[in-house]
Design a protein around this motif. Structure first.
Motif, PDB file in Angstrom:
ATOM      1  N   PHE A  11      55.719  20.565  46.093  1.00 34.35           N
ATOM      2  CA  PHE A  11      54.844  21.629  46.553  1.00 34.35           C
ATOM      3  C   PHE A  11      54.199  22.622  45.642  1.00 34.35           C
ATOM      4  CE2 PHE A  11      56.539  22.427  51.249  1.00 34.35           C
ATOM      5  CZ  PHE A  11      56.548  21.053  51.488  1.00 34.35           C
ATOM      6  N   TRP A  12      52.853  22.996  45.863  1.00 31.51           N
ATOM      7  CA  TRP A  12      51.935  23.940  45.158  1.00 31.51           C
ATOM      8  C   TRP A  12      51.489  23.328  44.066  1.00 31.51           C
ATOM      9  CZ3 TRP A  12      57.203  26.251  46.482  1.00 31.51           C
ATOM     10  CH2 TRP A  12      56.952  26.342  47.511  1.00 31.51           C
ATOM     11  N   LEU A  40      45.472  19.879  47.614  1.00 33.31           N
ATOM     12  CA  LEU A  40      45.930  20.751  46.375  1.00 33.31           C
ATOM     13  C   LEU A  40      45.000  20.291  45.164  1.00 33.31           C
ATOM     14  CD1 LEU A  40      49.527  19.414  47.214  1.00 33.31           C
ATOM     15  CD2 LEU A  40      49.010  21.635  46.767  1.00 33.31           C
ATOM     16  N   ARG A  47      42.251  22.303  53.601  1.00 29.99           N
ATOM     17  CA  ARG A  47      43.718  21.885  53.847  1.00 29.99           C
ATOM     18  C   ARG A  47      43.946  21.776  55.462  1.00 29.99           C
ATOM     19  NH1 ARG A  47      44.001  24.212  48.757  1.00 29.99           N
ATOM     20  NH2 ARG A  47      43.438  26.377  49.391  1.00 29.99           N
ATOM     21  N   HIS A  55      49.045  12.427  52.686  1.00 29.15           N
ATOM     22  CA  HIS A  55      49.664  12.253  51.248  1.00 29.15           C
ATOM     23  C   HIS A  55      50.203  10.978  51.270  1.00 29.15           C
ATOM     24  CE1 HIS A  55      50.231  16.775  50.589  1.00 29.15           C
ATOM     25  NE2 HIS A  55      48.999  16.623  50.561  1.00 29.15           N
ATOM     26  N   GLU A 120      48.357  26.410  55.705  1.00 20.98           N
ATOM     27  CA  GLU A 120      48.620  26.308  54.266  1.00 20.98           C
ATOM     28  C   GLU A 120      49.745  27.336  53.826  1.00 20.98           C
ATOM     29  OE1 GLU A 120      45.041  27.390  52.466  1.00 20.98           O
ATOM     30  OE2 GLU A 120      45.598  29.664  52.113  1.00 20.98           O
ATOM     31  N   GLU A 154      50.122  24.972  49.450  1.00 21.46           N
ATOM     32  CA  GLU A 154      50.538  23.747  50.010  1.00 21.46           C
ATOM     33  C   GLU A 154      49.814  23.338  51.694  1.00 21.46           C
ATOM     34  OE1 GLU A 154      52.378  19.875  49.820  1.00 21.46           O
ATOM     35  OE2 GLU A 154      51.981  21.452  48.238  1.00 21.46           O
ATOM     36  N   ALA A 159      54.140  19.413  55.631  1.00 19.57           N
ATOM     37  CA  ALA A 159      55.288  19.883  55.643  1.00 19.57           C
ATOM     38  C   ALA A 159      56.189  19.911  56.942  1.00 19.57           C
ATOM     39  CB  ALA A 159      55.237  21.370  55.110  1.00 19.57           C
TER      40      ALA A 159
END
Length: 235
Positions: A11-12, A40, A47, A55, A120, A154, A159
């Motif tokens: 993440f991030w 990202l 996003r 992903h 996000e 993210e 997620a």
């Protein structure tokens, strides 16, 4: 035979997160691709429409861009994405390496609590990260500053959405778990307690390697992390 290492950060983070590790992966029989996952790329990236499958597809595309033997390396929150890749194209992954991460079972999600209108997840405060179990051990002030400066929110979709797994051939893909903040002992306890990640690890041919430090070993121990990755690739 050339080995293609595909590095996926958590993440991030983007491909930049692996910069300290890359020099230690240089070998004549190794080719490395470090990924930045969709959403990202920058603070201005859209996003809102990024999904878990976005992903997964990005990693599959990176794997299929080469005909070489592929070892997939996934850190932290990229673990479920990597596991889904072994479900989609098990024949293309020679080994998956989980860096302080792990697989998640079908139907599970990292953040199922996120509301549908959340697009996000910003990088939390250091205190919040630690309270949620993400150890900052080994990170000095400069590393923390670089992390904060480079971090991108993210995408919430990957997620929030549940993992969808279909092909049991994924259970035959060899795995290496590099245990940094989550030690081998802790993983064993998770398995005994029926934790989803531990239960899923128990289904896989997994080699566990202890690399004691915090949740982001690529910064305090880049050379040691690279050695663990290369050892896994050679297994």
């Amino acid at each position: 035979m050339t080995t293609h290492l595909v590095l996926v950060p958590g993440f991030w983070l983007g491909a930049w997160a692996w910069e300290s590790v890359l020099p230690h992966l240089q070998r004549s029989d190794v080719r490395v691709t470090a990924l930045t996952l969709p959403g990202l790329e920058s603070l201005d990236a859209d996003r809102s429409a990024v999904t878990f499958d976005s992903h997964v597809r990005a990693v599959i595309d990176a794997v299929n861009a080469s005909g070489d033997r592929t070892v997939l390396v996934v850190h932290s929150g990229a673990g479920p994405v990597g596991y889904a890749v072994t479900d989609r194209i098990p024949e293309r992954i020679a080994r998956i390496v989980y860096v302080d991460s792990g697989p998640m079972p079908d139907g599970a999600a990292l953040r199922p609590d996120l509301a549908d209108d959340v697009t996000e997840i910003p990088l939390p405060t250091w205190a919040q990260l630690e309270s949620e179990g993400s150890s900052l051990d080994g990170l000095d002030a400069d590393m923390l500053a670089a992390f904060r400066a480079g971090a991108i929110p993210e995408p919430a979709g990957p997620a929030r959405e549940p993992v969808a797994l279909r092909d049991e051939r994924r259970f035959s893909v060899p795995a290496t778990a590099i245990c940094s903040s989550f030690s081998l002992e802790m993983i064993a306890q998770m398995t005994d307690a029926g934790h989803p990640i531990g239960v899923e690890f128990a289904k896989l041919p997994t080699t566990f390697v202890d690399l004691p430090t915090g949740h982001w070993p690529m910064w305090p121990r880049p050379k040691d992390l690279a050695a663990c990755i290369l050892d896994a690739a050679d297994a």
